[in-house]
Design an enzyme around this catalytic site. Structure first.
Site, PDB file in Angstrom:
ATOM      1  N   CYS A  95       0.817  -1.227   0.000  1.00  0.00           N
ATOM      2  CA  CYS A  95       0.000   0.000   0.000  1.00  0.00           C
ATOM      3  C   CYS A  95       0.846   1.271   0.000  1.00  0.00           C
ATOM      4  O   CYS A  95       0.381   2.321  -0.432  1.00  0.00           O
ATOM      5  CB  CYS A  95      -0.919   0.028   1.214  1.00  0.00           C
ATOM      6  SG  CYS A  95      -1.607  -1.565   1.624  1.00  0.00           S
ATOM      7  N   HIS A 348      -8.749   3.010  -3.107  1.00  0.00           N
ATOM      8  CA  HIS A 348      -7.375   2.768  -2.641  1.00  0.00           C
ATOM      9  C   HIS A 348      -6.690   1.807  -3.607  1.00  0.00           C
ATOM     10  O   HIS A 348      -6.634   0.612  -3.372  1.00  0.00           O
ATOM     11  CB  HIS A 348      -7.431   2.202  -1.216  1.00  0.00           C
ATOM     12  CG  HIS A 348      -6.122   1.744  -0.655  1.00  0.00           C
ATOM     13  ND1 HIS A 348      -4.900   2.268  -1.057  1.00  0.00           N
ATOM     14  CD2 HIS A 348      -5.826   0.819   0.299  1.00  0.00           C
ATOM     15  CE1 HIS A 348      -3.928   1.662  -0.367  1.00  0.00           C
ATOM     16  NE2 HIS A 348      -4.467   0.784   0.444  1.00  0.00           N
ATOM     17  N   CYS A 379      -1.305   2.776   6.550  1.00  0.00           N
ATOM     18  CA  CYS A 379      -0.917   1.432   6.975  1.00  0.00           C
ATOM     19  C   CYS A 379      -0.526   0.644   5.736  1.00  0.00           C
ATOM     20  O   CYS A 379      -0.917   0.981   4.612  1.00  0.00           O
ATOM     21  CB  CYS A 379      -2.047   0.744   7.729  1.00  0.00           C
ATOM     22  SG  CYS A 379      -3.562   0.528   6.782  1.00  0.00           S
TER      23      CYS A 379
END
Length: 401
Positions: A95, A348, A379
């Site tokens: 991520c 995302h 995160c």
């Protein structure tokens, strides 16, 4: 001898974010073409930057395979029409891919080796779901290094609810609803659109169209509607589609420069990098990752959480953002946090998201000369967090009236 340099975020642009899967607008669009569009849009908006002076191109992707493989930074640079003399490479920190693209290029600029760099990320989660091309080492589970649920991000989010009972489903639902409402309000007032690059798309019937805005928004969201949603990660759980970021396709790109390059080319930077940090936590509770990374970044900057005037926190899950806010004593509805909504509404696309946070913070800095420092944090899968502290070049020291 090269000298240490300030690092500036000059500008950033991104594609609109699309829903992953066959019904999403990018189902028939290649991943690398999304990254190429972001580069072209960014370079066209910054014509004073000579293309041949770009020192490197870092592009992140989590699933580096197929149209997301082949050393993306180099291949996308060629496809975007940058000179053959411009090198590039690919990065993977799940991520935090694009965020790591930025901090890696920033290190090279800060050390005096580079003057100008492109840094971003792309994720086509429709073509390449997370982990689809991976073969995790069996020792992870056999030797109990990593809990089997640690690779299922929804399961890790449920565990944050378990660990912190004060992070109730109702708080998460309210946060998810507010993300949708704030994102729509930002769209209605034209805050987000200026930094989007339109992408030509083709539907299942072969008809061409234009992607101009983020596809996954649900401004009609209500608390009643959220309360009724299924909890897919466990029976009677607390994490729902309404409090999670959707699976998303999209690309982001940022332009970074040294102090010398800013002067030489007469650039007007949108942010100055103050500090950055990454940290590791237990993979099965990866959502708390940005807490230690933010503590490290603040310490490196000589700042405290009270110095941060604007927060752009990646909403992988509502509970994950709430865990950070609670830790630092920031209210769920603090107006400094995710003013224009976040990943729950906008999407995302894993390795692309870090630069979306920066693009939004940069635009907010321009509106807020009373704010000196901002934070972008997220995160990261497999138990990590990433944080970058930025300074507002428009800061004038005057308190907001």
């Amino acid at each position: 001898m090269a000298e240490m340099s300030d690092v500036f975020f000059v500008d950033g642009m991104r594609t609109p974010f699309g829903r992953a899967g066959e019904k999403g607008m990018y189902w028939n669009t290649r991943a690398d073409d999304l990254a190429v569009k972001a580069i072209i849009g960014l370079m066209e908006r910054n014509p004073d930057v000579p293309k041949e002076r770009i020192d490197d191109v870092a592009i992140a992707a989590t699933s580096q395979t197929g149209d997301q493989g082949l050393t993306l930074g180099r291949s996308a640079a060629i496809l975007a029409g940058l000179p053959m003399t411009v090198p590039g490479f690919a990065i993977d920190r799940m991520c935090a891919g694009a965020m790591t693209s930025v901090t890696t290029m920033a290190g090279s600029i800060g050390f005096g080796m580079y003057d100008l760099a492109l840094a971003g990320g792309v994720e086509h989660m429709g073509r390449h779901p997370i982990g689809s091309n991976a073969d995790p080492n069996p020792r992870f589970v056999a030797e109990k290094m990593v809990d089997p649920g640690a690779l299922n991000m929804g399961v890790t989010a449920e565990r944050l609810h378990d660990r912190f009972p004060q992070l109730t489903k109702e708080r998460a639902d309210r946060f998810g609803m507010q993300s949708q409402l704030k994102a729509q309000a930002a769209y209605d007032s034209g805050k987000i659109q200026p930094d989007l690059v339109s992408v030509a798309i083709k539907n299942a019937d072969g008809a061409w169209g234009l992607a101009t805005e983020d596809e996954g928004r649900r401004p009609e969201t209500t608390m009643e509607g959220l309360a009724a949603l299924k909890t897919p990660f466990r029976p009677h759980g607390r994490v729902t589609a309404g409090t999670s970021s959707p699976l998303t396709d999209g690309a982001t790109m940022g332009l970074l420069a040294s102090g010398d390059a800013v002067k030489q080319f007469g650039l007007a930077p949108k942010m100055r990098l103050v500090s950055f940090a990454f940290a590791g936590v237990q993979p099965e509770i990866m959502g708390i990752g940005p807490i230690p990374s933010t503590e490290k970044a603040l310490q490196k900057a000589g700042l405290t959480i009270d110095d941060i005037g604007l927060f752009e926190l990646n909403e992988a899950f509502a509970v994950q953002v709430l865990s950070l806010l609670d830790h630092f004593g920031v209210a769920d509805d603090d107006p400094r946090v995710n003013q224009w909504g976040g990943a729950i509404a906008l999407g995302h696309p894993l390795a692309a998201s870090g630069v979306r946070l920066m693009i939004q913070l940069a635009a907010q800095f321009a509106e807020r000369p009373d704010v000196r420092y901002g934070l972008t944090a997220m995160c990261v899968g497999l138990g990590q967090g990433g944080s970058v502290v930025w300074e507002n070049p428009h800061y004038d020291g005057k308190k907001k009236k």
